[in-house]
Write a protein that holds these residues in place. Structure first.
Motif, PDB file in Angstrom:
ATOM      1  N   SER A 214      98.242  23.788 -40.969  1.00 15.85           N
ATOM      2  CA  SER A 214      98.235  25.156 -40.458  1.00 15.85           C
ATOM      3  C   SER A 214      99.659  25.619 -40.179  1.00 15.85           C
ATOM      4  O   SER A 214     100.536  24.816 -39.834  1.00 15.85           O
ATOM      5  CB  SER A 214      97.419  25.230 -39.160  1.00 15.85           C
ATOM      6  OG  SER A 214      97.578  26.485 -38.520  1.00 15.85           O
TER       7      SER A 214
ATOM      8  N   PRO B  15     106.527  34.922 -39.136  1.00 15.49           N
ATOM      9  CA  PRO B  15     105.248  34.699 -39.824  1.00 15.49           C
ATOM     10  C   PRO B  15     105.336  34.831 -41.339  1.00 15.49           C
ATOM     11  O   PRO B  15     104.666  34.087 -42.064  1.00 15.49           O
ATOM     12  CB  PRO B  15     104.350  35.798 -39.229  1.00 15.49           C
ATOM     13  CG  PRO B  15     104.959  36.117 -37.901  1.00 15.49           C
ATOM     14  CD  PRO B  15     106.430  35.971 -38.112  1.00 15.49           C
TER      15      PRO B  15
ATOM     16  N   PHE C 262      95.741  29.305 -40.882  1.00 16.31           N
ATOM     17  CA  PHE C 262      96.223  30.070 -39.736  1.00 16.31           C
ATOM     18  C   PHE C 262      95.488  29.680 -38.449  1.00 16.31           C
ATOM     19  O   PHE C 262      95.469  30.436 -37.486  1.00 16.31           O
ATOM     20  CB  PHE C 262      96.051  31.571 -40.005  1.00 16.31           C
ATOM     21  CG  PHE C 262      96.675  32.022 -41.294  1.00 16.31           C
ATOM     22  CD1 PHE C 262      98.043  32.206 -41.391  1.00 16.31           C
ATOM     23  CD2 PHE C 262      95.894  32.227 -42.422  1.00 16.31           C
ATOM     24  CE1 PHE C 262      98.627  32.601 -42.587  1.00 16.31           C
ATOM     25  CE2 PHE C 262      96.468  32.632 -43.622  1.00 16.31           C
ATOM     26  CZ  PHE C 262      97.831  32.815 -43.704  1.00 16.31           C
TER      27      PHE C 262
ATOM     28  N   GLY D 215     103.198  27.841 -46.189  1.00 15.35           N
ATOM     29  CA  GLY D 215     101.892  28.114 -46.771  1.00 15.35           C
ATOM     30  C   GLY D 215     101.893  28.064 -48.284  1.00 15.35           C
ATOM     31  O   GLY D 215     100.973  27.529 -48.906  1.00 15.35           O
TER      32      GLY D 215
ATOM     33  N   SER E 238     104.575  29.223 -36.905  1.00 15.96           N
ATOM     34  CA  SER E 238     104.889  30.656 -36.936  1.00 15.96           C
ATOM     35  C   SER E 238     105.339  31.142 -35.564  1.00 15.96           C
ATOM     36  O   SER E 238     106.274  31.947 -35.448  1.00 15.96           O
ATOM     37  CB  SER E 238     103.669  31.461 -37.395  1.00 15.96           C
ATOM     38  OG  SER E 238     103.374  31.221 -38.753  1.00 15.96           O
TER      39      SER E 238
ATOM     40  N   THR F 279     104.343  31.669 -43.735  1.00 16.17           N
ATOM     41  CA  THR F 279     103.240  31.805 -44.686  1.00 16.17           C
ATOM     42  C   THR F 279     103.725  31.618 -46.113  1.00 16.17           C
ATOM     43  O   THR F 279     103.046  30.986 -46.933  1.00 16.17           O
ATOM     44  CB  THR F 279     102.574  33.187 -44.537  1.00 16.17           C
ATOM     45  OG1 THR F 279     102.191  33.385 -43.171  1.00 16.17           O
ATOM     46  CG2 THR F 279     101.330  33.283 -45.409  1.00 16.17           C
TER      47      THR F 279
ATOM     48  N   PHE G 288     100.051  28.133 -37.928  1.00 21.54           N
ATOM     49  CA  PHE G 288      99.892  28.893 -36.685  1.00 21.54           C
ATOM     50  C   PHE G 288     100.994  28.551 -35.685  1.00 21.54           C
ATOM     51  O   PHE G 288     101.720  29.424 -35.200  1.00 21.54           O
ATOM     52  CB  PHE G 288      98.521  28.622 -36.068  1.00 21.54           C
ATOM     53  CG  PHE G 288      98.299  29.294 -34.747  1.00 21.54           C
ATOM     54  CD1 PHE G 288      97.881  30.613 -34.687  1.00 21.54           C
ATOM     55  CD2 PHE G 288      98.521  28.609 -33.548  1.00 21.54           C
ATOM     56  CE1 PHE G 288      97.691  31.241 -33.453  1.00 21.54           C
ATOM     57  CE2 PHE G 288      98.330  29.225 -32.325  1.00 21.54           C
ATOM     58  CZ  PHE G 288      97.906  30.539 -32.269  1.00 21.54           C
TER      59      PHE G 288
END
Length: 213
Positions: free
Chosen positions: A187, A116, A65, A124, A192, A120, A189
């Motif tokens: 990442s 998000p 993140f 993620g 997102s 994730t 971040f």
């Protein structure tokens, strides 16, 4: 593939199959606005949150993140800004006459949750579980992320701008870009942020165009 990798892929396939029945059933029984939003809630509770809990949480460091970029990756914010501009021009500009403040507020609420969570869970989750097989994880994650949008096209009483091809094709194109950036930087971040703002614009047009508010 390892058992956790197989479990993640099977979870995604079950989600796609289940939503193929859930989305049309809910939108037909409860009306398109309520049924569509409940379908998204089912997706968040049945896939995104469990994947984050089982496959991401505690298995990735804070870098997942992190906003930090290597010097060679400083093009990423500019590229995503360009992507947002293209989405705005294509999806929003032709429909400004019908857009409302209430539609924007609902779109912002859903987008801030969905963006998000999806990044994730999808980026993620596959980056974490397929760290030892990044190419396989990259393409599997992208294909399954694209396919999960197909059941949305089965929504009863909802018109998607450009039809199902635009819905699934847009998810494929944007998912490929976000996948590439997430895997390159390690990442979610930046993706997102881009995903959230893209969702806000797309949902704004969808909600006002289909009488959600």
């Amino acid at each position: 593939m390892s058992r956790p990798q197989i479990a993640l892929v099977v979870h995604a396939l079950i989600l796609i199959g289940a939503l193929a029945f859930i989305v049309p059933a809910l939108t037909r029984a409860l009306g398109s606005p309520t049924g569509y939003l409940l379908s998204l809630l089912t997706y968040w509770l049945g896939f995104c949150l469990p994947v984050i809990a089982l496959h991401v949480r505690g298995r990735r460091g804070p870098h997942l993140f992190s906003e930090r970029l290597a010097w060679q990756d400083w093009f990423v914010p500019g590229l995503l800004l360009l992507q947002l501009g293209v989405v705005g021009m294509v999806a929003v500009t032709p429909h400004t006459s019908m857009l409302t403040t209430n539609g924007a507020m609902l779109a912002a609420l859903i987008g801030v949750i969905n963006g998000p969570l999806e990044e994730t869970a999808w980026r993620g989750g596959f980056m974490t579980r397929f760290a030892d097989r990044p190419r396989l994880g990259f393409w599997l994650g992208w294909v399954l992320f694209t396919l999960w949008h197909a059941p949305l096209a089965l929504s009863h009483g909802i018109v998607f701008e450009g039809g199902w091809m635009a819905l699934v094709g847009g998810a494929a194109a944007l998912g490929l870009l976000w996948n590439w950036i997430a895997w390159r930087t390690g990442s979610v971040f930046w993706t997102s942020i881009a995903h959230t703002l893209t969702n806000v614009m797309a949902f704004w047009v969808l909600f006002d165009g289909n009488g959600f508010v």
